[in-house]
Design a protein around this motif. Sequence first.
Motif, PDB file in Angstrom:
ATOM      1  N   ARG A  29      46.088  37.119 120.030  1.00 47.63           N
ATOM      2  CA  ARG A  29      47.011  37.882 119.082  1.00 47.63           C
ATOM      3  C   ARG A  29      47.882  36.796 118.332  1.00 47.63           C
ATOM      4  N   ILE A  30      48.529  35.687 119.086  1.00 48.22           N
ATOM      5  CA  ILE A  30      49.225  34.899 118.273  1.00 48.22           C
ATOM      6  C   ILE A  30      48.221  34.143 117.332  1.00 48.22           C
ATOM      7  N   VAL A  31      47.312  33.837 117.736  1.00 51.77           N
ATOM      8  CA  VAL A  31      46.320  32.950 116.759  1.00 51.77           C
ATOM      9  C   VAL A  31      45.925  33.709 115.503  1.00 51.77           C
ATOM     10  N   VAL A  32      45.364  34.927 115.563  1.00 57.84           N
ATOM     11  CA  VAL A  32      45.141  35.471 114.647  1.00 57.84           C
ATOM     12  C   VAL A  32      46.317  35.835 113.587  1.00 57.84           C
ATOM     13  N   ALA A  33      47.288  36.305 114.178  1.00 59.16           N
ATOM     14  CA  ALA A  33      48.512  36.369 113.205  1.00 59.16           C
ATOM     15  C   ALA A  33      49.016  35.307 112.671  1.00 59.16           C
ATOM     16  N   LEU A  34      48.760  34.076 113.168  1.00 60.01           N
ATOM     17  CA  LEU A  34      49.141  32.811 112.697  1.00 60.01           C
ATOM     18  C   LEU A  34      48.140  32.308 111.728  1.00 60.01           C
ATOM     19  N   ALA A  35      46.923  32.720 111.682  1.00 57.27           N
ATOM     20  CA  ALA A  35      46.002  32.480 110.812  1.00 57.27           C
ATOM     21  C   ALA A  35      46.181  33.470 109.351  1.00 57.27           C
ATOM     22  N   LEU A  36      46.450  34.514 109.577  1.00 54.49           N
ATOM     23  CA  LEU A  36      46.913  35.331 108.410  1.00 54.49           C
ATOM     24  C   LEU A  36      48.308  34.767 107.791  1.00 54.49           C
ATOM     25  N   GLU A  37      49.115  34.384 108.621  1.00 52.12           N
ATOM     26  CA  GLU A  37      50.430  33.597 107.824  1.00 52.12           C
ATOM     27  C   GLU A  37      49.902  32.403 106.981  1.00 52.12           C
ATOM     28  N   VAL A  38      49.273  31.704 107.748  1.00 52.26           N
ATOM     29  CA  VAL A  38      49.222  30.276 107.037  1.00 52.26           C
ATOM     30  C   VAL A  38      48.056  30.205 105.859  1.00 52.26           C
ATOM     31  N   ILE A  39      46.987  31.110 106.168  1.00 51.78           N
ATOM     32  CA  ILE A  39      46.234  31.131 105.053  1.00 51.78           C
ATOM     33  C   ILE A  39      46.451  32.153 104.034  1.00 51.78           C
ATOM     34  N   GLY A  40      47.049  33.425 104.276  1.00 50.16           N
ATOM     35  CA  GLY A  40      47.672  34.488 103.399  1.00 50.16           C
ATOM     36  C   GLY A  40      46.123  35.280 103.164  1.00 50.16           C
ATOM     37  N   ALA A  41      45.199  35.443 104.194  1.00 52.87           N
ATOM     38  CA  ALA A  41      44.102  36.354 104.109  1.00 52.87           C
ATOM     39  C   ALA A  41      44.304  37.883 104.403  1.00 52.87           C
ATOM     40  N   GLN A  42      43.201  38.516 104.163  1.00 50.15           N
ATOM     41  CA  GLN A  42      43.480  40.157 104.443  1.00 50.15           C
ATOM     42  C   GLN A  42      43.038  40.562 105.929  1.00 50.15           C
ATOM     43  N   ALA A  43      42.432  39.633 106.308  1.00 49.38           N
ATOM     44  CA  ALA A  43      42.158  39.581 107.876  1.00 49.38           C
ATOM     45  C   ALA A  43      41.871  38.425 108.785  1.00 49.38           C
ATOM     46  N   ALA A  44      42.153  38.405 109.893  1.00 44.99           N
ATOM     47  CA  ALA A  44      41.826  37.211 110.869  1.00 44.99           C
ATOM     48  C   ALA A  44      41.049  37.629 111.913  1.00 44.99           C
ATOM     49  N   ALA A  45      40.236  36.885 112.625  1.00 48.71           N
ATOM     50  CA  ALA A  45      39.458  37.428 113.866  1.00 48.71           C
ATOM     51  C   ALA A  45      39.402  35.960 114.814  1.00 48.71           C
ATOM     52  N   THR A  59      41.863  44.293 107.934  1.00 50.11           N
ATOM     53  CA  THR A  59      40.694  44.927 107.606  1.00 50.11           C
ATOM     54  C   THR A  59      39.768  43.918 107.363  1.00 50.11           C
ATOM     55  N   ILE A  60      38.405  43.914 107.514  1.00 51.32           N
ATOM     56  CA  ILE A  60      37.341  43.161 107.376  1.00 51.32           C
ATOM     57  C   ILE A  60      36.905  43.246 106.079  1.00 51.32           C
ATOM     58  N   THR A  61      37.011  42.289 105.167  1.00 52.33           N
ATOM     59  CA  THR A  61      36.293  42.225 103.801  1.00 52.33           C
ATOM     60  C   THR A  61      35.070  41.587 103.389  1.00 52.33           C
ATOM     61  N   ALA A  62      34.650  41.171 102.312  1.00 53.50           N
ATOM     62  CA  ALA A  62      33.447  40.773 102.257  1.00 53.50           C
ATOM     63  C   ALA A  62      33.245  39.105 102.284  1.00 53.50           C
ATOM     64  N   HIS A  63      34.340  38.643 101.965  1.00 48.90           N
ATOM     65  CA  HIS A  63      34.311  37.344 101.921  1.00 48.90           C
ATOM     66  C   HIS A  63      35.121  36.318 103.276  1.00 48.90           C
ATOM     67  N   ARG A  64      34.468  35.618 103.685  1.00 49.68           N
ATOM     68  CA  ARG A  64      34.637  35.031 105.131  1.00 49.68           C
ATOM     69  C   ARG A  64      34.740  33.547 105.053  1.00 49.68           C
ATOM     70  N   LEU A  65      35.681  32.994 105.684  1.00 52.47           N
ATOM     71  CA  LEU A  65      35.875  31.613 106.051  1.00 52.47           C
ATOM     72  C   LEU A  65      36.015  31.307 107.557  1.00 52.47           C
ATOM     73  N   ASP A  66      35.262  30.389 107.950  1.00 45.63           N
ATOM     74  CA  ASP A  66      35.066  30.337 109.561  1.00 45.63           C
ATOM     75  C   ASP A  66      35.304  28.776 109.893  1.00 45.63           C
ATOM     76  N   ALA A  67      36.016  28.768 110.991  1.00 46.40           N
ATOM     77  CA  ALA A  67      36.302  27.404 111.703  1.00 46.40           C
ATOM     78  C   ALA A  67      35.827  27.502 113.219  1.00 46.40           C
ATOM     79  N   GLN A  87      35.366  33.783  96.219  1.00 46.71           N
ATOM     80  CA  GLN A  87      36.127  32.008  95.938  1.00 46.71           C
ATOM     81  C   GLN A  87      37.593  32.282  96.064  1.00 46.71           C
ATOM     82  N   ALA A  88      37.885  33.109  96.857  1.00 44.97           N
ATOM     83  CA  ALA A  88      39.488  33.312  97.184  1.00 44.97           C
ATOM     84  C   ALA A  88      39.958  32.044  98.025  1.00 44.97           C
ATOM     85  N   PHE A  89      39.250  31.552  98.959  1.00 42.52           N
ATOM     86  CA  PHE A  89      39.428  30.340  99.844  1.00 42.52           C
ATOM     87  C   PHE A  89      39.156  29.129  99.103  1.00 42.52           C
ATOM     88  N   THR A  90      40.080  28.462  99.258  1.00 37.71           N
ATOM     89  CA  THR A  90      40.084  26.835  98.612  1.00 37.71           C
ATOM     90  C   THR A  90      39.656  25.940  99.763  1.00 37.71           C
TER      91      THR A  90
END
Length: 258
Positions: A29-45, A59-67, A87-90
């Motif tokens: 929960r801490i990690v996904v909340a932080l991912a949303l905060e630092v990336i500014g995405a619609q969802a994190a998992a 909410t899961i959307t069409a464009h995904r970035l993984d690490a 191309q939302a992610f840089t």
Amino acid sequence: MDREQQLLAIVQAQTEIAAARPEPDAVMRIVVALALEVIGAQAAAVELAGGGHDHLLGTITAHRLDASLVHDGNPVGTLSVYADQPQAFTTADSETLTLLASAVAAHLAHASARAPREHAWDDALTGLGNRHAYERRVAHECERRRRDGGLLTLALVDLDGAPGDGLRRTVAAVLQRWTRSIDGVYRVGEDRFALILPGADAESARALTERIAERLVDAHPLAASARFGVAQAGEGDPELLHAAAEAELLRLQRADAA
């Protein structure tokens, strides 16, 4: 959020995790909340290797970035963020997500290791994922296939007779050695194993099982009686996929008995 603020947020999250020493779900929960905060995405998992735990925020959307989450050279799982625009992610977002994944992988690995034994997802004999972990993972992969497309194949491995614990451990070791890090390897019954193979079709899965069968014979002659039931996902229903692999095993068993 600028780079300095991102780094500060990551450090603060590490401090929060280390101080609280929470269970895996709380760490995620801490990690996904932080991912949303630092990336500014619609969802994190977060999806942990073996399918034992996962956590989604947003909410899961069409464009995904993984690490990849890796600790001491071992895969822990995957951290993902989602956007609703192409191309939302840089490149900077990718670097930040990779940095975040490297910063929290150890915390996730340690939190999973501290989970109470009664809630474990591993098989005590072999160290593989157990039946419960398998059911979670195959359902997750089927859902991913329905959502994102792509290939998914399941291979069930059946050991004929009563091979004993030593052979079961040997089989588990061979299956882990000859599968990819993204594959799922599980012990789902006394003498039954399962391989979840994302991105693989039935033909490549059968080629893999042929190689594994050869390695099993090399590792232990009694393993020559292993059968492999292979099924490729169609509609993306986990129960239908499992039933198709079971049907293939039954067909092979009847052919051997004829």
